[in-house]
Design an enzyme around this catalytic site. Structure first.
Site, PDB file in Angstrom:
ATOM      1  CB  SER A  35      -0.885  -0.031   1.382  1.00  0.00           C
ATOM      2  OG  SER A  35      -1.748  -1.002   1.406  1.00  0.00           O
ATOM      3  CG  HIS A  66      -3.268  -2.226  -3.344  1.00  0.00           C
ATOM      4  ND1 HIS A  66      -2.272  -3.032  -3.112  1.00  0.00           N
ATOM      5  CD2 HIS A  66      -3.428  -1.550  -1.931  1.00  0.00           C
ATOM      6  CE1 HIS A  66      -1.956  -3.189  -1.773  1.00  0.00           C
ATOM      7  NE2 HIS A  66      -2.514  -2.305  -1.230  1.00  0.00           N
ATOM      8  CG  HIS A  88      -4.836  -7.272   0.887  1.00  0.00           C
ATOM      9  ND1 HIS A  88      -4.928  -6.151  -0.279  1.00  0.00           N
ATOM     10  CD2 HIS A  88      -3.845  -6.647   1.442  1.00  0.00           C
ATOM     11  CE1 HIS A  88      -3.963  -5.303  -0.572  1.00  0.00           C
ATOM     12  NE2 HIS A  88      -3.309  -5.710   0.878  1.00  0.00           N
ATOM     13  CE1 TYR A  90      -8.560  -5.534   2.095  1.00  0.00           C
ATOM     14  CE2 TYR A  90      -6.604  -6.233   3.485  1.00  0.00           C
ATOM     15  CZ  TYR A  90      -7.325  -5.176   2.429  1.00  0.00           C
ATOM     16  OH  TYR A  90      -6.552  -4.481   2.118  1.00  0.00           O
ATOM     17  CD  GLU A  91      -8.122  -7.129  -2.462  1.00  0.00           C
ATOM     18  OE1 GLU A  91      -8.577  -6.560  -3.406  1.00  0.00           O
ATOM     19  OE2 GLU A  91      -7.135  -7.235  -2.360  1.00  0.00           O
ATOM     20  CB  ALA A 118       1.673  -0.363   4.643  1.00  0.00           C
ATOM     21  CG  MET A 221      -4.557  -6.490   7.320  1.00  0.00           C
ATOM     22  SD  MET A 221      -5.689  -5.205   6.852  1.00  0.00           S
ATOM     23  CE  MET A 221      -5.654  -4.227   8.001  1.00  0.00           C
ATOM     24  CB  SER A 222      -0.249  -8.453   2.786  1.00  0.00           C
ATOM     25  OG  SER A 222       0.784  -7.851   3.098  1.00  0.00           O
ATOM     26  CG  ASN A 245      -0.248   1.981  11.577  1.00  0.00           C
ATOM     27  OD1 ASN A 245      -0.476   1.409  12.542  1.00  0.00           O
ATOM     28  ND2 ASN A 245      -0.544   1.845  10.419  1.00  0.00           N
ATOM     29  CG  HIS A 259      -6.492   2.638   3.699  1.00  0.00           C
ATOM     30  ND1 HIS A 259      -5.520   1.317   3.367  1.00  0.00           N
ATOM     31  CD2 HIS A 259      -6.697   2.851   2.241  1.00  0.00           C
ATOM     32  CE1 HIS A 259      -5.252   1.191   2.214  1.00  0.00           C
ATOM     33  NE2 HIS A 259      -5.790   1.855   1.676  1.00  0.00           N
TER      34      HIS A 259
HETATM   35  N1  ADE Z   1      -1.193  -2.114   7.689  1.00  0.00           N
HETATM   36  C1  ADE Z   1      -0.532  -0.890   7.939  1.00  0.00           C
HETATM   37  N2  ADE Z   1      -0.832  -0.658   9.201  1.00  0.00           N
HETATM   38  C2  ADE Z   1      -1.456  -1.767   9.826  1.00  0.00           C
HETATM   39  C3  ADE Z   1      -1.830  -2.179  11.039  1.00  0.00           C
HETATM   40  N3  ADE Z   1      -1.582  -1.516  12.219  1.00  0.00           N
HETATM   41  N4  ADE Z   1      -2.635  -3.464  11.201  1.00  0.00           N
HETATM   42  C4  ADE Z   1      -2.750  -4.201  10.187  1.00  0.00           C
HETATM   43  N5  ADE Z   1      -2.257  -3.724   9.022  1.00  0.00           N
HETATM   44  C5  ADE Z   1      -1.731  -2.560   8.777  1.00  0.00           C
END
Ligand code: ADE
Length: 287
Positions: A35, A66, A88, A90-91, A118, A221-222, A245, A259
């Site tokens: 991302s 994306h 992903h 989750y998609e 990310a 998430m990947s 983050n 996001h």
């Molecule tokens: N992608 C970016 N930050 C994330 C987080 N805190 N948890 C899961 N996926 C993320």
């Protein structure tokens, strides 16, 4: 009768042949852009773009940030194929479909897989903007058997029971640490454990605390399912997370992951991430 439909070797080969018939180079390195990190592809020269939707049998990505295309061309003297946009869990795709492009890369003759993502920083010493070289992963989604390798195994793609030791090539991690020194960013670059959760929601504070206890440094998430497939089919993997983050471990702090922030931090660090990737490819080209 087995309930999981695998994607057959023949189907993977058909996609690989379709792509090969349309491109001018034979890629040796595959890249999956995370991302906000899709502009890595801007460094690719003589680029040919192929939208996922124009590749029969290929999934189509649905996430903002994306793009959904392959970019094929030369990077630091080597032919590469980059995915701008990944799939992903989750998609709604099964994991076997999310990681299908990795098998396509292998059947095309690709030898190395470079992955970016990310991620949220769980390790309290990590800062937003840090780059974590992935040494290992915890595949939470896989713990209960949800694996891209579930179902009948086709030995042409890899063994039934592949080991995951050194799934992230140790020599490439060592090299990336030297590259970080050359770039003057040794403090920004960490080495750690990535954890794959299904998403799309970010983690609760209790979940972050648990992951921290479990030795997780960054969460996303990947990646893990892609690397499982890469290891299954024998690709050499290099992967890093951009920490976009800090995952909150404190109820008082009221930090909310979102996001837009993930994509914005990706943009602000994309030239550094691009340079790290380019220098890694240059060092592979020099081998
Ligand atoms: N992608 C970016 N930050 C994330 C987080 N805190 N948890 C899961 N996926 C993320």
């Amino acid at each position: 009768k087995c309930e999981d439909k695998t994607i057959t070797y023949e189907a993977v080969k058909a996609i690989a042949d379709n792509i090969l018939s349309r491109i001018k180079v034979k890629p040796v390195i595959g890249i999956i852009c995370g991302s906000g990190l899709g502009s890595l592809t801007e460094a690719i020269t003589n680029a040919q773009n192929i939208d996922y939707k124009d590749i029969p049998g290929f999934p189509v990505s649905t996430v903002p940030g994306h793009a959904g295309r392959l970019v094929i061309g030369m990077l630091e003297g080597l032919p590469v194929l980059a995915m701008q946009g990944r799939f992903h869990y989750y998609e709604g795709y099964p994991l076997v479909k999310c990681s299908l492009p990795v098998r396509v890369m292998k059947v095309m003759g690709i030898e190395y897989l470079m992955v970016t993502n990310a991620a949220g920083g769980i390790n309290p010493t990590y800062k937003v903007g840090d780059i974590m070289l992935i040494r290992d992963h915890i595949n939470f989604v896989g713990f209960s058997g949800n694996s891209p390798l579930r179902g009948p195994n086709d030995d042409r793609l890899g063994p039934r029971f592949p080991p995951m030791t050194d799934a992230y090539n140790p020599a490439l991690i060592t090299r990336a640490l030297s590259v970080a020194k050359e770039m003057g960013i040794p403090d920004v670059v960490k080495v750690g454990t990535y954890c794959f959760l299904g998403g799309p929601n970010y983690e609760t504070i209790a979940e972050c605390k648990m992951l921290h206890t479990c030795g997780v440094d960054a969460v996303g998430m990947s990646t893990a399912h892609e690397v499982v497939v890469a290891q299954h089919c024998g690709l050499k993997v290099f992967a890093f997370s951009l920490i976009t983050n800090k995952s909150s471990l404190d109820y008082e702090k009221k930090e909310y992951a979102n996001h837009a922030e993930v994509v914005a931090v990706g943009k602000s660090r994309e030239s550094t991430c691009r340079e790290l990737m380019c220098r890694m490819i240059k060092s592979i080209a020099a081998e």
